[in-house]
Design an enzyme around this catalytic site. Structure first.
Site, PDB file in Angstrom:
ATOM      1  CE  LYS A 163      -3.836  -2.434   2.125  1.00  0.00           C
ATOM      2  NZ  LYS A 163      -4.439  -2.974   3.326  1.00  0.00           N
ATOM      3  CG  ASP A 180      -9.994  -0.861   4.484  1.00  0.00           C
ATOM      4  OD1 ASP A 180      -9.628  -1.151   3.333  1.00  0.00           O
ATOM      5  OD2 ASP A 180      -9.414  -1.263   5.507  1.00  0.00           O
ATOM      6  CD  GLN A 202      -3.466  -4.789   6.453  1.00  0.00           C
ATOM      7  OE1 GLN A 202      -3.387  -3.808   5.732  1.00  0.00           O
ATOM      8  NE2 GLN A 202      -4.024  -5.907   6.051  1.00  0.00           N
TER       9      GLN A 202
END
Length: 287
Positions: free
Chosen positions: A56, A123, A100
């Site tokens: 990322k 997200d 995460q």
């Protein structure tokens, strides 16, 4: 049996093209004083999570998005993690917040997701954003499902009226990708571990999406001639290589389009995260 093999939808190539477009967009935003910024919180030292996070960060660097990764000890208390998220919610320089997953067992994942400000939830997992997606409102879409729809559209595949069968019902992929296909006027069937006669459903699918996390659970025998097959699975097998939920070699003999593993859905997931981060920066600048 069809005589031609499927056209491969290469997510890596599509992702590269989209990142080049985003790089131009980010450059233009910077000229107006807006630098999109993503903050990633990584709890613990899970190797897979570390690898995802470094991917990322690399993608952010490629497009000019500013990003930082905060690595936190696995013993961090839930309270302290939630406070960190609140601090980021209140930081005007941070446009996107990503925690995460998975998290250590003592931390409530859902509570963490719900603490992120929906306007910074790049997200697309916050219940507010999931609710907006359900009713077809503009929102941050979950990255993997968003990437799948983008891949289908990149080949001008008309989703309307197609029968889409989703194998897998996770909150991250299965459920939301079915909803996005429904929003595009597909007829959607969800299958899962309790589904009886799975093959009856998969063989009726115009669009078949495998998101189970088990190697080669779908083979060519499970695929209708001319179907579009999207493989979301990423499974590491004994020889150390990556393979999908679909047996690629047999399925590509039947399908009209198929996504590979690797170089399929995976690169698109990160690309859609960047797209959401740019969207967040633009919207927060307006407010």
């Amino acid at each position: 049996m069809s005589t031609t093999t499927a056209e491969v939808i290469n997510g890596k190539d599509l992702s590269h093209d989209m990142k080049m477009e985003m790089k131009t967009e980010v450059t233009e935003l910077k000229q107006t004083g807006i630098t999109p910024h993503l903050t990633v919180l990584l709890v613990g030292d899970d190797p897979a999570s570390k690898s995802y996070v470094s991917g990322k960060k690399k993608a952010c660097d490629e497009t000019g998005i500013s990003s930082d990764v905060t690595e936190l000890d696995p013993s961090i208390s839930e309270e302290e993690l939630l406070q960190r998220i609140e601090d980021l919610n209140n930081d005007p320089k941070v446009h996107g917040i990503l925690v995460q997953l998975p998290l250590p067992d003592h931390i409530d994942e859902q509570k963490v997701i719900e603490t992120i400000d929906p306007s910074k939830d790049v997200d697309g997992f916050h219940p507010v954003n999931i609710g907006r997606m359900m009713i077809g409102e503009d929102t941050f879409l979950p990255c993997t499902p968003y990437g799948i729809i983008t891949m289908l559209k990149s080949k001008n595949i008309n989703i309307e009226g197609k029968h889409a069968v989703i194998v897998g019902r996770s909150n991250i992929v299965g459920k939301p990708v079915g909803q996005l296909l429904l929003n595009e006027n597909a007829t959607v069937t969800y299958c899962h571990s309790r589904t009886k006669n799975l093959q009856e459903f998969t063989r009726s699918a115009d669009i078949l999406i495998a998101a189970v996390g088990k190697p080669h659970v779908i083979t060519g025998e499970d695929v209708k001639d001319g179907a579009i097959v999207v493989d979301v699975g990423v499974n590491r097998i004994e020889d150390g290589s990556l393979t999908g939920d679909v047996d690629f070699e047999s399925a590509k003999q039947k399908a009209s389009y198929i996504t590979p593993v690797p170089r399929g859905v995976g690169p698109m997931t990160i690309t859609m995260l960047l797209k959401n981060t740019i969207k967040a920066a633009k919207e927060l600048a307006k407010s």
